[in-house]
Design a protein around this motif. Sequence first.
Motif, PDB file in Angstrom:
ATOM      1  N   SER A  94       0.696  -1.209  -0.014  1.00  0.00           N
ATOM      2  CA  SER A  94       0.091  -0.029  -0.091  1.00  0.00           C
ATOM      3  C   SER A  94       0.811   1.302  -0.030  1.00  0.00           C
ATOM      4  N   ILE A 153      -7.635   3.932   1.481  1.00  0.00           N
ATOM      5  CA  ILE A 153      -7.160   2.381   1.791  1.00  0.00           C
ATOM      6  C   ILE A 153      -8.573   2.077   2.503  1.00  0.00           C
ATOM      7  N   LYS A 191      -4.588  -0.126   9.320  1.00  0.00           N
ATOM      8  CA  LYS A 191      -4.676   1.061   8.334  1.00  0.00           C
ATOM      9  C   LYS A 191      -4.005   2.165   8.983  1.00  0.00           C
TER      10      LYS A 191
END
Length: 84
Positions: free
Chosen positions: A45, A65, A73
Amino acid sequence: MSLDFGGRRPRVLHAPANVVGSSGQEVIDLADQSGLKLDPWQQDSLRLAMGELANGDWAATQVGIEAPRQNGKGVILQAREIAG
């Protein structure tokens, strides 16, 4: 760039085109040096989010995200904040 999202490809993944490089690995390395360990999907990511165009601009001006609650996260944000 190889992607490893925990063995599963995200159902929705939209990544910028024309990416020639990424500062993501530098962020990952710096986070690792500071004791913050990232899962493979978090690393990928960051690599996507930190993608750069040939002129040095960010490939993505906004990054989103979506993952279930308390699923890591925030750690991505911590790593990005460490890098500045």
